[in-house]
Scaffold this active site. Structure first.
Site, mmCIF file in Angstrom:
data_model
loop_
_atom_site.group_PDB
_atom_site.id
_atom_site.type_symbol
_atom_site.label_atom_id
_atom_site.label_comp_id
_atom_site.label_asym_id
_atom_site.label_seq_id
_atom_site.Cartn_x
_atom_site.Cartn_y
_atom_site.Cartn_z
ATOM 1 N N CYS A 96 -18.768 4.758 6.235
ATOM 2 C CA CYS A 96 -18.691 3.291 6.313
ATOM 3 C C CYS A 96 -17.672 2.895 7.373
ATOM 4 O O CYS A 96 -16.612 2.335 7.085
ATOM 5 C CB CYS A 96 -18.323 2.713 4.944
ATOM 6 S SG CYS A 96 -18.671 0.954 4.776
ATOM 7 N N LYS B 107 0.835 -1.208 0.000
ATOM 8 C CA LYS B 107 0.000 0.000 0.000
ATOM 9 C C LYS B 107 0.866 1.252 0.000
ATOM 10 O O LYS B 107 0.631 2.198 -0.775
ATOM 11 C CB LYS B 107 -0.913 0.012 1.224
ATOM 12 C CG LYS B 107 -1.816 1.246 1.302
ATOM 13 C CD LYS B 107 -2.201 1.608 2.724
ATOM 14 C CE LYS B 107 -1.054 2.280 3.456
ATOM 15 N NZ LYS B 107 -1.466 2.829 4.771
ATOM 16 N N CYS C 108 -26.175 6.715 4.323
ATOM 17 C CA CYS C 108 -25.432 6.304 3.128
ATOM 18 C C CYS C 108 -26.354 6.210 1.915
ATOM 19 O O CYS C 108 -27.418 5.579 1.975
ATOM 20 C CB CYS C 108 -24.748 4.959 3.373
ATOM 21 S SG CYS C 108 -23.782 4.379 1.966
ATOM 22 N N CYS D 69 -25.178 3.520 8.062
ATOM 23 C CA CYS D 69 -25.900 3.060 6.867
ATOM 24 C C CYS D 69 -27.105 3.940 6.539
ATOM 25 O O CYS D 69 -27.444 4.114 5.362
ATOM 26 C CB CYS D 69 -26.344 1.612 7.051
ATOM 27 S SG CYS D 69 -24.970 0.440 7.221
ATOM 28 N N CYS E 189 -26.241 -1.736 -1.108
ATOM 29 C CA CYS E 189 -25.135 -2.386 -0.397
ATOM 30 C C CYS E 189 -25.576 -3.736 0.161
ATOM 31 O O CYS E 189 -26.493 -3.796 0.994
ATOM 32 C CB CYS E 189 -24.636 -1.485 0.725
ATOM 33 S SG CYS E 189 -23.327 -2.230 1.724
#
EC number: 3.2.2.-
Length: 305
Positions: free
Chosen positions: A283, A213, A293, A290, A299
């Site tokens: 998230c 990463k 969102c 949620c 999702c």
């Protein structure tokens, strides 16, 4: 072959036209025959066999001039893509339009001294990424400010004793190990790269304390090169919740490989910052928001699937 034989092959090949060659484009050329097999073919010559051989050689030439070059795999449509992924991505862009997450103000793009030389800026980018592992952006930014106040270069780090360096970077996660890694990496950069950082992922991940990463982010931020998708815990978590991997993945590196199999390359540079900020604000690892969102109806995790 005599002149009559040549005229016979040319006449029959022309009667077939070019359509067969176009239809066969992309076929692999037949392997070269051994000397014994070639001699046997000459003894049992027939115009039909010669014509087929000439067609294969023509196709092989066309393929060598075609699209089989480096990077061609990214031009092909992936065999699998997640359902609704484009709508999910657009919704995340909408939710992230304010650019007000910690990563937007304190990420690796903001931790180096803009007045420093390019070589020093690249070194500072790499150090900020090494410090960021298992550490909140606010803590990483604070450590970088303290280091920069003393003049953050390869030479200055190598001249700083371990206890002082530890006090400067504390309380980043695993700070004792990072003191060791920073010293080792800085020594390698001084000896092998004239104080600069490597310009390839392979060389970056070979440095102590530098993972995939960090390497991909260093390539993007320090060198301006998109080498792959940088996947941290946020990207790993969100990709699995949205089912953006064909099957559940167990590590960020496994998630990176799964995403790169289908996500269009032109989105690779965007996806890290977009999902990291989304993971910081909405998230969340525990008790994700949620209800706030835009993807709650799309999702699988929010719907309990």
């Amino acid at each position: 072959m005599n002149a009559a034989g040549v005229r016979m092959v040319v006449t029959r090949a022309r009667s077939r036209g070019t359509g067969a060659s176009l239809r066969r484009r992309g076929e692999k050329a037949a392997p070269l025959r051994s000397g014994e097999a070639a001699a046997e073919e000459r003894k049992s010559y027939s115009p039909v066999k010669r014509r087929r051989k000439a067609q294969r050689l023509s196709v092989a030439y066309e393929a060598s001039e075609g699209e089989g070059g480096e990077g061609a795999e990214h031009l092909q449509a992936p065999s699998w893509q997640p359902q609704d992924w484009r709508q999910q991505l657009d919704n995340i862009r909408t939710m992230r339009s304010g650019k007000d997450a910690p990563v937007d103000q304190l990420g690796a793009e903001h931790c180096f001294d803009p007045s420093a030389s390019p070589k020093v800026r690249r070194y500072q980018v790499l150090l900020s990424l090494m410090l960021s592992s298992q550490t909140k952006d606010q803590v990483t930014a604070g450590a970088m400010q303290r280091l920069r106040a003393r003049g953050l270069t390869v030479d200055s780090i190598l001249q700083t004793d371990d206890s002082t360096l530890g006090a400067l970077i504390y309380p980043v996660g695993f700070w004792r190990s990072k003191v060791k890694y920073i010293k080792q990496t800085s020594a390698i950069l001084q000896q092998r790269y004239d104080g600069d950082i490597p310009a390839s992922v392979a060389e970056l991940v070979a440095l102590p304390g530098v993972g995939p990463k960090m390497a991909h982010l260093a390539m993007a931020v320090a060198w301006g090169t998109v080498s792959g998708i940088a996947v941290d815990t946020h990207v790993h978590r969100i990709a699995n919740r949205l089912r953006w991997t064909k099957k559940a993945t167990k590590s960020p590196e496994e998630t990176r490989r799964a995403l790169e199999e289908w996500l269009p390359r032109e989105l690779w540079s965007e996806i890290n910052g977009l999902l990291v900020g989304f993971g910081q604000q909405t998230c969340l690892p525990i008790r994700p928001r949620c209800q706030a969102c835009l993807n709650r109806a799309l999702c699988p995790a929010a719907r309990g699937l």
